[in-house]
Enzyme design. Structure first.
Site, short mmCIF file in Angstrom:
data_model
loop_
_atom_site.label_atom_id
_atom_site.label_comp_id
_atom_site.label_asym_id
_atom_site.label_seq_id
_atom_site.Cartn_x
_atom_site.Cartn_y
_atom_site.Cartn_z
N ASP A 21 -5.82 -1.22 -2.92
CA ASP A 21 -6.39 -2.02 -1.63
C ASP A 21 -7.81 -2.54 -2.74
OD1 ASP A 21 -5.75 0.42 0.20
OD2 ASP A 21 -7.47 0.27 1.25
N HIS A 25 -7.59 -6.42 1.03
CA HIS A 25 -7.26 -5.90 2.59
C HIS A 25 -8.18 -6.17 4.22
CE1 HIS A 25 -4.87 -2.44 4.40
NE2 HIS A 25 -5.45 -1.39 3.45
N HIS A 49 0.92 -1.09 0.10
CA HIS A 49 -0.06 -0.19 0.42
C HIS A 49 0.91 1.07 -0.37
CE1 HIS A 49 -4.15 -2.37 0.64
NE2 HIS A 49 -2.55 -3.23 1.42
N HIS A 92 -1.55 3.55 -4.55
CA HIS A 92 -2.22 1.94 -4.87
C HIS A 92 -3.49 1.29 -4.83
CE1 HIS A 92 -2.42 3.28 -0.51
NE2 HIS A 92 -3.74 2.74 -0.22
N HIS A 113 -13.83 1.31 5.35
CA HIS A 113 -13.02 0.31 4.64
C HIS A 113 -13.87 -1.67 4.65
CE1 HIS A 113 -9.46 2.03 4.49
NE2 HIS A 113 -9.23 1.82 3.52
#
Length: 206
Positions: free
Chosen positions: A49, A53, A43, A47, A152
């Site tokens: 994810d 992740h 990362h 980048h 996330h």
């Protein structure tokens, strides 16, 4: 055709999220040719994810179809936002959108700042439910520095991918084509990418 390179230089001076690996490069010259030894995290810099992740058993970066990271993309200018980017911001921009990139005041910043703009959990749910397959930001993380991973997880559990630490400073709000391909790192949770936007031809506009 105008092309915007929205990738940050990958160097020892790149913005690094606290706790991540600081990249290191060492040139090796054997007299006939040179190679560079590199140490960096999955990362580092601009980048991707991948779902794995945060999601156990989620799709790894080598399993993300290239088509998810190539195609029409919408840049949304959120440069006036401090703190949370809330759901109201997306009321009129998600319909017909597959890839959404968030431009904030962090583009072009050269040092980590913990108060960078980040997505609220409510906004993450709205974006995930809208069927977005790729969400990008120019900040070090889509989630606030003091977040607990909920943003996330909400996004990655929908099998979308996230692009972080883009440089959208020179890109006006609007519709483009995106290419942002990662290294095909087997089983990895992320990878540096080379990301570019180019303007859509008038005949391609909806």
């Amino acid at each position: 055709m105008k092309i915007y390179d929205i990738t940050r230089d990958l160097s020892e001076d790149v913005v690094v999220y606290p706790g991540d690996i600081r990249p290191r490069f060492r040139e090796i010259d054997n007299g006939q040719y040179r190679v560079t030894e590199m140490a960096l995290g999955s990362h580092t810099g601009t980048h991707i994810d991948a779902p794995s992740h945060y999601v156990r058993g989620g799709r790894t970066v080598d399993r993300v179809p290239p088509g998810v990271l190539m195609g029409p993309a919408r840049v949304l200018d959120c440069s006036d936002v401090d703190g949370a980017v809330d759901a109201e911001r997306f009321a009129d921009c998600l319909s017909g959108t597959r890839t959404l990139l968030l431009k904030t005041w962090f583009s072009g910043r050269q040092r980590f700042e913990p108060g960078y703009p980040a997505l609220s959990l409510e906004a993450a749910g709205l974006i995930a439910d809208a069927g977005i397959t790729c969400l990008g930001t120019d900040t070090p993380s889509i989630e606030a520095y003091d977040g607990d991973g909920s943003v996330h997880r909400r996004l990655l559990e929908s099998d979308m991918v996230i692009l972080e630490l883009l440089d959208l400073a020179a890109v006006p709000e609007g519709d483009y084509y995106l290419v942002a391909l990662p290294l095909r790192l087997k089983g990895a949770d992320g990878s540096p990418v080379r990301a570019v936007l180019y303007e859509r031809d008038a005949k391609d506009q909806p």
